[in-house]
Design a protein around this motif. Structure first.
Motif, PDB file in Angstrom:
ATOM      1  N   SER A  47     -25.932  22.666  46.772  1.00 48.90           N
ATOM      2  CA  SER A  47     -25.406  22.872  48.112  1.00 48.90           C
ATOM      3  C   SER A  47     -26.562  22.835  49.109  1.00 48.90           C
ATOM      4  CB  SER A  47     -24.672  24.215  48.205  1.00 48.90           C
ATOM      5  OG  SER A  47     -24.274  24.477  49.529  1.00 48.90           O
TER       6      SER A  47
ATOM      7  N   HIS B   9     -22.279  32.021  41.515  1.00 54.18           N
ATOM      8  CA  HIS B   9     -21.060  32.794  41.775  1.00 54.18           C
ATOM      9  C   HIS B   9     -20.519  32.568  43.184  1.00 54.18           C
ATOM     10  CE1 HIS B   9     -20.925  35.270  38.099  1.00 54.18           C
ATOM     11  NE2 HIS B   9     -22.232  35.143  38.122  1.00 54.18           N
ATOM     12  N   ASP B  10     -21.381  32.093  44.091  1.00 50.20           N
ATOM     13  CA  ASP B  10     -20.972  31.911  45.483  1.00 50.20           C
ATOM     14  C   ASP B  10     -20.587  30.471  45.801  1.00 50.20           C
ATOM     15  OD1 ASP B  10     -21.524  34.608  46.023  1.00 50.20           O
ATOM     16  OD2 ASP B  10     -23.646  34.165  46.366  1.00 50.20           O
ATOM     17  N   LEU B  11     -20.596  29.593  44.805  1.00 44.34           N
ATOM     18  CA  LEU B  11     -20.287  28.184  45.028  1.00 44.34           C
ATOM     19  C   LEU B  11     -18.912  27.845  44.459  1.00 44.34           C
ATOM     20  CD1 LEU B  11     -23.751  26.621  44.115  1.00 44.34           C
ATOM     21  CD2 LEU B  11     -22.850  27.114  46.395  1.00 44.34           C
ATOM     22  N   PRO B  12     -18.186  26.928  45.084  1.00 45.82           N
ATOM     23  CA  PRO B  12     -16.858  26.564  44.577  1.00 45.82           C
ATOM     24  C   PRO B  12     -16.937  25.850  43.233  1.00 45.82           C
ATOM     25  CG  PRO B  12     -17.503  25.118  46.379  1.00 45.82           C
ATOM     26  CD  PRO B  12     -18.531  26.203  46.314  1.00 45.82           C
ATOM     27  N   GLN B  13     -15.905  26.048  42.429  1.00 38.34           N
ATOM     28  CA  GLN B  13     -15.904  25.474  41.083  1.00 38.34           C
ATOM     29  C   GLN B  13     -16.049  23.951  41.079  1.00 38.34           C
ATOM     30  OE1 GLN B  13     -12.351  25.307  38.296  1.00 38.34           O
ATOM     31  NE2 GLN B  13     -13.531  26.973  37.348  1.00 38.34           N
ATOM     32  N   PRO B  14     -15.381  23.194  41.969  1.00 40.92           N
ATOM     33  CA  PRO B  14     -15.567  21.735  41.944  1.00 40.92           C
ATOM     34  C   PRO B  14     -17.025  21.317  42.133  1.00 40.92           C
ATOM     35  CG  PRO B  14     -13.632  22.297  43.230  1.00 40.92           C
ATOM     36  CD  PRO B  14     -14.330  23.593  42.928  1.00 40.92           C
ATOM     37  N   LEU B  15     -17.777  22.078  42.935  1.00 42.20           N
ATOM     38  CA  LEU B  15     -19.186  21.770  43.133  1.00 42.20           C
ATOM     39  C   LEU B  15     -19.986  22.053  41.869  1.00 42.20           C
ATOM     40  CD1 LEU B  15     -21.317  20.822  45.147  1.00 42.20           C
ATOM     41  CD2 LEU B  15     -21.606  23.221  45.843  1.00 42.20           C
TER      42      LEU B  15
ATOM     43  N   LEU C 111     -16.929  30.760  35.698  1.00 42.97           N
ATOM     44  CA  LEU C 111     -17.406  29.783  36.676  1.00 42.97           C
ATOM     45  C   LEU C 111     -16.858  28.386  36.417  1.00 42.97           C
ATOM     46  CD1 LEU C 111     -21.141  30.877  37.029  1.00 42.97           C
ATOM     47  CD2 LEU C 111     -19.185  31.541  38.418  1.00 42.97           C
ATOM     48  N   THR C 112     -16.832  27.968  35.167  1.00 46.78           N
ATOM     49  CA  THR C 112     -16.328  26.637  34.822  1.00 46.78           C
ATOM     50  C   THR C 112     -15.639  26.709  33.468  1.00 46.78           C
ATOM     51  OG1 THR C 112     -18.280  25.893  33.571  1.00 46.78           O
ATOM     52  CG2 THR C 112     -18.324  25.564  35.963  1.00 46.78           C
TER      53      THR C 112
ATOM     54  N   GLU D 221     -18.874  21.946  38.843  1.00 43.85           N
ATOM     55  CA  GLU D 221     -18.518  20.935  37.845  1.00 43.85           C
ATOM     56  C   GLU D 221     -19.124  19.578  38.175  1.00 43.85           C
ATOM     57  OE1 GLU D 221     -14.271  21.102  37.635  1.00 43.85           O
ATOM     58  OE2 GLU D 221     -14.282  22.842  36.285  1.00 43.85           O
ATOM     59  N   ARG D 222     -19.348  19.305  39.463  1.00 43.41           N
ATOM     60  CA  ARG D 222     -19.964  18.033  39.841  1.00 43.41           C
ATOM     61  C   ARG D 222     -21.390  17.938  39.313  1.00 43.41           C
ATOM     62  NH1 ARG D 222     -20.421  17.351  46.030  1.00 43.41           N
ATOM     63  NH2 ARG D 222     -18.228  17.954  45.801  1.00 43.41           N
TER      64      ARG D 222
END
Length: 282
Positions: free
Chosen positions: A133, A142-148, A104-105, A150-151
Motif C-alpha cells: 500500500s 491487519h490494517d490492509l484489505p484482504q484483496p490487497l 487474514l487470507t 492476496e494480490r
C-alpha cells in the motif's frame, strides 16, 4: 516493437521457517496440536523465513544445507554477468508468512511480510522491497484489505510433485520418510545420545510414524505442494557494483519477483525455494 532489455537473476535453494501449524495459533511458541514443534533443547518457534545462516541450535540432524543462491544471470535469454552466480539471496527484516489461522487470507494465499529482497555478491548487489500500500507503506497486514493481501500473497497453493522433486531431489516422499525414520531411530538409540537429544529424536520419530501411517496427512502431503508468488518490487532500490555500461539497472521502473516455495519437510522445518528477479536495464 523492440523488446526492452531485462536482467534476470535466477536463484534457488533450501530455506528454514520454524513455525507452528493449524490448529495451533500462529504465535504458539512450542507447538502443541499441529504438525510442527520446537523440540527439547531448541529455542521457541519464531516463524521467520531464513534463506541463509540459520540461528544456532535450530538446524536438525538430516536437514538439508540452508542457503539460497543465484544460479544464472541473463539478459533476454543470453547469459551475462557470470560473476553473479553464487551470490546470496536474502530476505531482510525477519519476514514471516502472514495468514494468522485464516484471519487474514485463506490457506496458501498469504503474503510474506516484510518482503525486502537483497541479492549480493559478484558483479552487482541489488536490494528492493515490496510495497503493498503506497499510501500506508508501514501498515500492519491487519490494517490492509484482504484483496490487497492476496494480490501480494501466493497466487495458488497446489500439488506438483515433479516440480518439487526437480528442486529437492525427493522423488518418493513416503520412502524418504521411512529412510529418515530409520536414521533417527539409530541416532536416538546410540549410546552417546544425551537425554535431551533422545527426547527430541523420539518426538521426531513419533511424528514420522503419523505420516507413514497416513500418506494423506499434511506431514507427508505437503512435501509435494508449492505456493507460487508473482508481484512487483517498488520501494526505492539500492544498487551497488560496477556492471557493464549496457547493463545499467533501471531504478525508476518496478522490478518483478516470481518464485515458488514448496517441498515442505516438517521434520526439519525446511522447504525449497526457486525463483527469478527481473529488472529492466538501459
Amino acid at each position: 516493437m523492440t523488446e526492452r532489455p531485462e536482467l534476470r537473476l535466477e536463484f534457488q535453494g533450501w530455506f528454514m521457517c520454524r513455525l507452528a501449524t493449524d490448529p495451533d495459533p500462529t504465535d504458539e511458541p512450542r507447538g502443541v496440536s499441529g504438525a510442527t514443534f520446537a523440540l527439547a533443547g531448541e529455542p521457541d518457534l519464531d516463524r521467520v523465513i531464513v534463506l541463509n545462516d540459520p540461528p544456532p541450535g535450530t538446524v536438525r540432524s538430516h536437514a538439508p544445507e540452508i542457503g539460497v543462491r543465484v544460479t544464472r544471470a541473463s539478459v533476454n535469454g543470453v547469459t551475462r554477468l557470470p560473476g553473479m552466480v553464487g551470490s546470496r539471496v536474502d530476505l531482510l527484516g525477519r519476514p514471516r508468512f502472514e495468514n494468522r489461522n485464516f484471519v487474514l487470507t485463506t490457506a496458501g494465499q498469504e503474503p510474506i511480510v516484510p518482503f525486502h529482497l537483497r541479492i549480493s555478491g559478484g558483479d552487482l548487489s541489488l536490494e528492493r522491497a515490496m510495497v503493498m500500500s503506497p499510501e500506508a507503506p508501514d501498515a500492519s497486514p491487519h490494517d490492509l484489505p484482504q484483496p490487497l493481501l492476496e494480490r501480494f500473497g501466493a497466487r495458488v497453493f497446489r500439488v506438483d510433485a515433479p516440480l518439487v522433486a526437480s528442486g529437492t531431489g525427493i522423488n518418493a516422499p513416503l520412502h524418504n520418510r521411512l529412510v529418515r525414520r530409520e536414521a533417527l531411530v539409530i541416532e536416538r538409540d546410540a549410546p552417546h545420545t544425551t537425554p535431551v537429544q533422545r527426547a527430541a529424536l523420539a518426538k521426531r520419530v513419533r511424528e514420522l510414524d503419523i505420516a507413514i501411517a497416513d500418506p494423506a496427512d499434511e506431514r507427508l502431503a505437503n512435501m509435494t505442494a508449492v505456493e507460487e508468488f508473482d508481484f512487483p518490487l517498488t520501494s526505492p532500490p539500492i544498487v551497488r557494483g560496477d556492471p557493464p555500461d549496457d547493463l545499467r539497472v533501471d531504478t525508476e521502473a518496478p522490478w518483478r519477483v516470481t518464485f515458488w516455495m514448496g517441498g515442505w519437510d516438517p521434520d526439519v522445518l525446511c522447504g525449497f525455494l526457486r525463483g527469478t528477479l527481473s529488472t529492466p536495464v538501459h
